[in-house]
Design an enzyme around this catalytic site. Structure first.
Site, PDB file in Angstrom:
ATOM      1  CB  ILE A   1       0.161  -3.151  -0.225  1.00  0.00           C
ATOM      2  CG1 ILE A   1      -1.110  -3.087  -1.009  1.00  0.00           C
ATOM      3  CG2 ILE A   1       0.108  -3.065   1.256  1.00  0.00           C
ATOM      4  CD1 ILE A   1      -2.337  -2.443  -0.338  1.00  0.00           C
TER       5      ILE A   1
ATOM      6  CE  LYS B   1      -0.343   2.525   4.674  1.00  0.00           C
ATOM      7  NZ  LYS B   1       0.749   2.918   4.274  1.00  0.00           N
ATOM      8  CB  VAL B   2      -6.349  -0.733   5.337  1.00  0.00           C
ATOM      9  CG1 VAL B   2      -6.859  -2.181   5.384  1.00  0.00           C
ATOM     10  CG2 VAL B   2      -7.696   0.207   4.952  1.00  0.00           C
ATOM     11  CB  SER B   3      -2.519  -1.901   9.084  1.00  0.00           C
ATOM     12  OG  SER B   3      -1.584  -2.812   9.786  1.00  0.00           O
ATOM     13  CB  VAL B   4      -3.346  -7.192   7.431  1.00  0.00           C
ATOM     14  CG1 VAL B   4      -3.703  -8.713   8.026  1.00  0.00           C
ATOM     15  CG2 VAL B   4      -4.174  -7.113   6.016  1.00  0.00           C
TER      16      VAL B   4
ATOM     17  NE  ARG C   1       5.687  -6.145   6.016  1.00  0.00           N
ATOM     18  CZ  ARG C   1       5.531  -7.699   5.844  1.00  0.00           C
ATOM     19  NH1 ARG C   1       6.628  -8.462   5.739  1.00  0.00           N
ATOM     20  NH2 ARG C   1       4.432  -8.169   6.470  1.00  0.00           N
TER      21      ARG C   1
ATOM     22  NE  ARG D   1       9.209 -16.958   5.965  1.00  0.00           N
ATOM     23  CZ  ARG D   1       9.283 -15.748   6.317  1.00  0.00           C
ATOM     24  NH1 ARG D   1      10.178 -14.754   5.734  1.00  0.00           N
ATOM     25  NH2 ARG D   1       8.335 -15.096   7.216  1.00  0.00           N
TER      26      ARG D   1
ATOM     27  NE  ARG E   1       6.459  -7.131   9.058  1.00  0.00           N
ATOM     28  CZ  ARG E   1       6.998  -5.817   9.552  1.00  0.00           C
ATOM     29  NH1 ARG E   1       8.088  -5.357   9.750  1.00  0.00           N
ATOM     30  NH2 ARG E   1       6.170  -4.706  10.163  1.00  0.00           N
TER      31      ARG E   1
ATOM     32  CE  LYS F   1       2.610 -16.888   4.801  1.00  0.00           C
ATOM     33  NZ  LYS F   1       2.798 -15.466   5.573  1.00  0.00           N
TER      34      LYS F   1
HETATM   35  C1  EPZ Z   1      -0.134  -8.627   6.216  1.00  0.00           C
HETATM   36  O1  EPZ Z   1       1.241  -8.310   6.710  1.00  0.00           O
HETATM   37  C2  EPZ Z   1       0.282 -10.038   5.622  1.00  0.00           C
HETATM   38  N1  EPZ Z   1       0.954 -11.120   6.680  1.00  0.00           N
HETATM   39  C3  EPZ Z   1       1.092  -9.925   4.328  1.00  0.00           C
HETATM   40  O2  EPZ Z   1       1.514 -11.071   3.611  1.00  0.00           O
HETATM   41  C4  EPZ Z   1       0.365  -9.130   3.328  1.00  0.00           C
HETATM   42  O3  EPZ Z   1       1.214  -8.937   2.091  1.00  0.00           O
HETATM   43  C5  EPZ Z   1       0.055  -7.979   4.164  1.00  0.00           C
HETATM   44  O4  EPZ Z   1      -0.772  -8.152   5.324  1.00  0.00           O
HETATM   45  C6  EPZ Z   1      -0.860  -7.033   3.015  1.00  0.00           C
HETATM   46  O5  EPZ Z   1      -2.061  -7.640   2.824  1.00  0.00           O
HETATM   47  C7  EPZ Z   1       0.439 -11.897   7.537  1.00  0.00           C
HETATM   48  O6  EPZ Z   1      -0.684 -11.654   7.558  1.00  0.00           O
HETATM   49  C8  EPZ Z   1       1.339 -12.446   8.201  1.00  0.00           C
HETATM   50  P1  EPZ Z   1      -0.303  -4.458   6.706  1.00  0.00           P
HETATM   51  P2  EPZ Z   1       1.267  -6.810   7.532  1.00  0.00           P
HETATM   52  O7  EPZ Z   1       0.176  -3.684   8.036  1.00  0.00           O
HETATM   53  O8  EPZ Z   1       0.186  -6.993   8.346  1.00  0.00           O
HETATM   54  C9  EPZ Z   1       2.021  -0.086   6.482  1.00  0.00           C
HETATM   55  C10 EPZ Z   1       2.974 -13.023   3.093  1.00  0.00           C
HETATM   56  O9  EPZ Z   1       3.613 -12.996   1.990  1.00  0.00           O
HETATM   57  N2  EPZ Z   1       1.844   0.054   7.826  1.00  0.00           N
HETATM   58  O10 EPZ Z   1      -1.598  -4.637   6.212  1.00  0.00           O
HETATM   59  O11 EPZ Z   1       2.680  -6.549   7.975  1.00  0.00           O
HETATM   60  C11 EPZ Z   1       2.561  -1.070   6.050  1.00  0.00           C
HETATM   61  O12 EPZ Z   1       4.069  -0.501   5.769  1.00  0.00           O
HETATM   62  C12 EPZ Z   1       3.001 -11.654   3.803  1.00  0.00           C
HETATM   63  O13 EPZ Z   1       2.257 -13.889   3.548  1.00  0.00           O
HETATM   64  C13 EPZ Z   1       2.114   1.331   8.501  1.00  0.00           C
HETATM   65  O14 EPZ Z   1       2.429   2.132   7.825  1.00  0.00           O
HETATM   66  O15 EPZ Z   1       0.777  -5.667   6.459  1.00  0.00           O
HETATM   67  C14 EPZ Z   1       2.155  -1.364   4.502  1.00  0.00           C
HETATM   68  O16 EPZ Z   1       2.579  -0.453   3.633  1.00  0.00           O
HETATM   69  C15 EPZ Z   1       3.870 -10.589   3.091  1.00  0.00           C
HETATM   70  N3  EPZ Z   1       2.346   1.166   9.868  1.00  0.00           N
HETATM   71  C16 EPZ Z   1       0.610  -1.299   4.953  1.00  0.00           C
HETATM   72  O17 EPZ Z   1       0.412  -0.447   6.042  1.00  0.00           O
HETATM   73  C17 EPZ Z   1       1.863   0.108  10.601  1.00  0.00           C
HETATM   74  O18 EPZ Z   1       1.804   0.219  11.785  1.00  0.00           O
HETATM   75  C18 EPZ Z   1      -0.061  -2.511   4.906  1.00  0.00           C
HETATM   76  O19 EPZ Z   1       0.605  -3.358   5.777  1.00  0.00           O
HETATM   77  C19 EPZ Z   1       1.376  -0.987  10.054  1.00  0.00           C
HETATM   78  C20 EPZ Z   1       1.536  -0.771   8.587  1.00  0.00           C
END
Ligand code: EPZ
Length: 430
Positions: free
Chosen positions: A338, A171-174, A131, A408, A102, A22
């Protein structure tokens, strides 16, 4: 509203085919906005989130055909999507749609890159935490986008197009990595992304962008160097297998006992989770057809696990691991680093008899001799599937409400599990 009924206590034995991921399919579909050519994606899972994104992309003007036919709720595994964004007719992604998923916020980068403007709703919070999207916005600003926030919308423009730059994420953000990577592919010159997320889904998107004509070095590492192009071409790409679905079924087998081949799974995409699973006493073997997981009797050994960005233990498998160790022969400790609020499953697991104490970002789970079935409530996607695992282990009947969360992200969940011996059915109500 549908519910899922499980009668626990059955071992799982057989083969489970792993679907396309997904979390790769969604950004790959969004990549179609970058070209007026056709992007064909194979192995797309049939999921509610995929269908919702298809609606959002159609709203922007993307033409979508499934296997040559108009799309519909075809229940086939691994459909092929043909997406063509010849004319983007609308650069607004409305609140009603973005608030439901999202990942749809990730249309922002591609729309600015291609159309030089976009109006995309801020996604808002969700069940697993606040988030924020600050890093998405700072990354796109670094590429030259002018961004304002107005009435809950990100209003972005780049009248002269985006220009490559050096971006170091704090920080690391997907999501921020996806958004900037997609935009950089159509930016002028070179973009360097440092501290990029290394999740396999990012690599899958990067490989698709290369097929579309971008040059990207460092795929699979935390430093991505992207040479943008004036124009990207169409491509044919197959979605990577879902490592979270793989891990979920692997944990389910460890929970119930039995032996299952996870067909098509790639062990290197979830090594940390498989290592943790082995520490619980399960046997895990990478074989040419996928991954073979088994547990033949024996107790579940408690573990200590902390979620981390890839290649660490994934937050998306935290709830499933917790369900497994509710029956361990001792005390396990699981820390969630995370997302700040990703413990919604704890209360529900407790309804089945689990003994879990929460202190901040750490859960301490004292194994119990048995779980007992009960009605429970699904709260988010991965939390819901942890209740499925717990239900499979529990004595008696577990009834999971609000299963739309499961739909989902898990394709044909009941069918895949029942073919391996689980007693699991969907109860549909008017
Ligand atoms: C992705 O979400 C995934 N979603 C999530 O899977 C997954 O849990 C997450 O990555 C972590 O691996 C998809 O791929 C569609 P992040 P994402 O940005 O991109 C903070 C599932 O169940 N952050 O890596 O939204 C954030 O708050 C879903 O399939 C900031 O602070 O996650 C978090 O603490 C749920 N500022 C951390 O970074 C930003 O601008 C990691 O979030 C962006 C993120």
């Amino acid at each position: 509203m549908d519910r899922i009924k499980i009668v626990g206590g059955q071992q799982l034995n057989g083969t489970i085919p792993i679907s396309g991921a997904k979390n790769a399919a969604l950004p790959l579909m969004i990549a179609s906005l970058l070209t007026d050519d056709r992007l064909s994606l194979k192995n797309v899972p049939n999921l509610a989130d995929v269908n919702l994104l298809a609606r959002i992309l159609r709203n922007h003007g993307v033409d979508l055909a499934v296997d040559g036919k108009r799309s519909g709720p075809a229940p086939y595994l691994g459909e092929t999507f043909h997406l063509t964004a010849r004319d983007i007719v609308d650069t607004t992604a409305p609140y009603e749609m973005v608030s439901r998923m999202r990942a749809s916020f990730w249309v922002l980068g591609p729309l600015i890159a291609r159309m030089r403007k976009a109006r995309v709703s801020l996604p808002g919070g969700c069940a697993i935490g606040t988030r924020p999207v600050d890093m998405h916005l700072s990354g796109l600003r670094a590429l030259g986008a002018e961004i304002d926030i107005d009435e809950g919308y990100v209003i972005a423009k780049a009248p002269n197009g985006l220009v490559g730059n050096r971006i170091t994420f704090p920080k690391v953000s997907v999501g921020a990595t996806h958004n900037v990577l997609l935009a950089a592919a159509l930016a002028k010159g070179e973009t360097l992304i440092e501290n990029a997320a290394r999740e396999p889904e990012i690599g899958d998107v990067a490989e698709c962008l290369v097929k579309m004509g971008a040059q990207i070095d460092g795929i699979g590492t935390s430093t991505l160097r992207i040479q943008g192009r004036d124009r990207l071409e169409g491509a044919v790409h197959s979605v990577v297998p879902d490592r979270i679905e793989t891990g979920t079924f692997a944990f389910a087998v460890a929970a119930t006992g039995g032996e299952v081949l996870l067909e098509g799974a790639r062990a290197e995409h979830l090594q940390a989770a498989l290592d943790a699973l082995k520490r619980t006493g399960a046997s895990v073997e990478a074989v040419p057809e996928g991954i073979r997981v088994s547990r033949q009797g024996g107790e579940i050994t408690p573990v200590t696990v902390e979620t981390q960005p890839f290649p660490g233990f994934p937050t998306d498998l935290q709830a499933q691991m917790m369900a497994l160790v509710t029956r361990a022969n001792g005390t396990s400790v699981i820390s969630e680093t995370i997302f700040e609020n990703r413990f919604m499953h704890v209360q529900e697991l407790a309804r089945l008899g689990a003994d879990i104490q929460l202190h901040g970002d750490t859960a301490t789970i004292t194994g119990v001799k048995a779980l007992r079935g009960a009605p429970v409530m699904a709260t988010d996607l991965r939390a819901s599937v942890s209740l499925v695992i717990a239900g499979l282990m529990a004595e008696g009947e577990t009834l999971i409400n609000r299963v739309y969360h499961l739909d989902r992200g898990f394709e044909r969940l009941e069918e895949k599990l029942s073919r391996c011996g689980a007693i699991i059915t969907r109860v549909s109500e008017g």
